[in-house]
Design an enzyme around this catalytic site. Structure first.
Site, PDB file in Angstrom:
ATOM      1  N   PRO A   2       1.313  -1.644  -0.259  1.00 36.67           N
ATOM      2  CA  PRO A   2       0.137  -0.272  -0.160  1.00 36.67           C
ATOM      3  C   PRO A   2       0.399   1.076  -0.110  1.00 36.67           C
ATOM      4  O   PRO A   2       1.580   1.044   1.242  1.00 36.67           O
ATOM      5  CB  PRO A   2      -0.717   0.016   1.715  1.00 36.67           C
ATOM      6  CG  PRO A   2      -0.720  -1.968   1.199  1.00 36.67           C
ATOM      7  CD  PRO A   2       0.641  -1.997   1.275  1.00 36.67           C
ATOM      8  N   GLU A   3       0.291   2.149  -1.131  1.00 34.64           N
ATOM      9  CA  GLU A   3       1.189   3.709  -0.800  1.00 34.64           C
ATOM     10  C   GLU A   3       0.113   4.415  -0.665  1.00 34.64           C
ATOM     11  O   GLU A   3      -1.005   3.931  -0.069  1.00 34.64           O
ATOM     12  CB  GLU A   3       1.986   3.241  -2.806  1.00 34.64           C
ATOM     13  CG  GLU A   3       2.588   2.517  -2.871  1.00 34.64           C
ATOM     14  CD  GLU A   3       3.561   2.451  -4.385  1.00 34.64           C
ATOM     15  OE1 GLU A   3       3.709   3.448  -4.857  1.00 34.64           O
ATOM     16  OE2 GLU A   3       3.718   1.592  -5.034  1.00 34.64           O
ATOM     17  N   HIS A  90      -4.254 -15.140   7.968  1.00 42.17           N
ATOM     18  CA  HIS A  90      -2.995 -14.088   7.572  1.00 42.17           C
ATOM     19  C   HIS A  90      -4.295 -12.790   8.491  1.00 42.17           C
ATOM     20  O   HIS A  90      -3.948 -11.786   8.304  1.00 42.17           O
ATOM     21  CB  HIS A  90      -3.298 -14.053   6.083  1.00 42.17           C
ATOM     22  CG  HIS A  90      -2.077 -14.816   5.745  1.00 42.17           C
ATOM     23  ND1 HIS A  90      -1.203 -15.592   6.659  1.00 42.17           N
ATOM     24  CD2 HIS A  90      -2.228 -15.928   4.503  1.00 42.17           C
ATOM     25  CE1 HIS A  90      -0.261 -16.572   5.900  1.00 42.17           C
ATOM     26  NE2 HIS A  90      -1.393 -17.161   4.738  1.00 42.17           N
ATOM     27  N   ARG A 108       2.023 -11.191   5.019  1.00 40.09           N
ATOM     28  CA  ARG A 108       3.164 -10.910   5.416  1.00 40.09           C
ATOM     29  C   ARG A 108       4.063 -10.521   6.481  1.00 40.09           C
ATOM     30  O   ARG A 108       5.862 -10.515   7.010  1.00 40.09           O
ATOM     31  CB  ARG A 108       4.687  -9.908   4.257  1.00 40.09           C
ATOM     32  CG  ARG A 108       3.805 -10.824   3.480  1.00 40.09           C
ATOM     33  CD  ARG A 108       5.032  -9.834   2.042  1.00 40.09           C
ATOM     34  NE  ARG A 108       6.517 -10.266   1.918  1.00 40.09           N
ATOM     35  CZ  ARG A 108       6.996  -9.650   1.373  1.00 40.09           C
ATOM     36  NH1 ARG A 108       6.916  -8.811   0.609  1.00 40.09           N
ATOM     37  NH2 ARG A 108       9.006  -9.419   1.482  1.00 40.09           N
ATOM     38  N   ARG A 152      21.961  16.211  -2.043  1.00 41.23           N
ATOM     39  CA  ARG A 152      21.749  14.605  -2.470  1.00 41.23           C
ATOM     40  C   ARG A 152      22.426  13.948  -3.032  1.00 41.23           C
ATOM     41  O   ARG A 152      22.050  14.422  -5.203  1.00 41.23           O
ATOM     42  CB  ARG A 152      20.604  14.519  -2.564  1.00 41.23           C
ATOM     43  CG  ARG A 152      19.656  15.289  -0.847  1.00 41.23           C
ATOM     44  CD  ARG A 152      19.903  14.115  -0.159  1.00 41.23           C
ATOM     45  NE  ARG A 152      18.528  14.079   0.565  1.00 41.23           N
ATOM     46  CZ  ARG A 152      17.582  13.386   1.362  1.00 41.23           C
ATOM     47  NH1 ARG A 152      18.053  12.294   1.234  1.00 41.23           N
ATOM     48  NH2 ARG A 152      17.304  13.598   2.231  1.00 41.23           N
TER      49      ARG A 152
END
Length: 272
Positions: A2-3, A90, A108, A152
């Site tokens: 999920p983003e 799960h 997971r 960066r």
DNA sequence: CTGGGCTCCTGTCAGC
DNA sequence: TGCTGACAGGAGCCCA
């Protein structure tokens, strides 16, 4: 998985069903990424407040404290009216309420549900500290991106994933936004010109907004609180399309690995 | 301070 | 068919 679009989709579909509900019981499955951090009994009797999202985290206020929830790679939150069916192998966290049961399904177990005395102190504050701007915050624009990325050396793709400049993009949307902006994902972040930062900021917002409009992306197991799949995966232009012709120029989409994650891009449309 | 690599866990799929 | 290795939407943590 999920983003931001999936987490926000979850928030929007879950909120109207659970806000105002009274917690009657809690059921814990296998351990998640972190322990709950309090006795489950402490949640019983509390009323669920307005769900908030910060980055890919959800904050569920519960009076003097609340739960910080993260879906990890494979998590989803479902809601069952009335009695919920028995939990499967799960299903690791059930919040049984007066309105129904909120259930975290997470094969997971990289997800987490953590008690915190408030959003601004304790575990929640620690986990949320250091997060970058929300992509739909008015303060997030090309100027911010340009300033934050200055110096960066990390590749721009990885800088987007790091979450300390802007939150919300994960592997799919970072790839898609960079394609949309025509930027090579391997380019050192600090080398992006101001105009390209403007472009990338706009592409990131457009990509996330588009995915949100489609209920997110369902690659295997993401579902919203109503059990519905997202459809953005059909729109992806590079993610998961190694070897396929780019829809814009026909060049084969390439896959490279950056920081142990796959990056998909069009070597012709995305320039250094 | 920055950046790179590792790690947590389970399921699925390609290839042999 | 069965086994093995690669890979999967995240991100905290440790170390150089």
């Amino acid at each position: 998985m999920p983003e931001l679009p999936e987490v926000e989709t979850t928030r929007r579909t879950l909120a109207p069903r659970i806000e105002g509900a009274n917690i009657e019981a809690v059921r814990l499955g296998k351990p998640l990424r972190w322990p709950l951090g309090c006795d489950a009994e402490r949640l019983v009797g509390r009323t669920v407040g307005a769900l908030e999202r910060r980055g890919k985290y959800l904050w569920m206020p519960l009076g003097d404290g609340g739960l910080l929830i993260h879906l990890g790679m494979s998590g989803s939150l479902g809601f069952h009216d009335g009695a919920a069916p028995p939990g499967g192998p799960h299903d690791h966290f059930d919040l049984v309420t007066s309105r129904g049961t909120m259930r975290l399904h997470d094969p997971r177990r990289f997800g987490a549900v953590v008690w915190s005395p408030s959003r601004d102190e304790g575990p929640a504050a620690r986990l949320l500290a250091g997060l970058g701007l929300e992509p739909f915050d008015a303060a997030f624009d090309g100027a911010h991106l340009h300033r934050a990325l200055r110096g960066r050396r990390m590749a721009i793709k990885q800088a987007l994933l790091a979450g300390d400049v802007v939150v919300g993009a994960g592997n799919i949307y970072a790839c898609e936004a960079l394609f949309d902006a025509g930027i090579d994902p391997r380019l050192p972040a600090g080398r992006l010109s101001r105009p390209r930062c403007e472009r990338l900021a706009a592409s990131l917002r457009a990509t996330l907004a588009g995915a949100l409009g489609m209920g997110g992306t369902t690659l295997r197991d993401f579902r919203d609180a109503h059990g519905m799949s997202g459809t953005f995966q059909q729109q992806a232009r590079v993610y998961g399309r190694e070897g396929e012709p780019c829809g814009a120029c026909g060049t084969r989409v390439r896959r490279v690995v950056q920081g142990q994650r796959s990056t998909f891009f069009c070597p012709r449309c995305q320039r250094r």
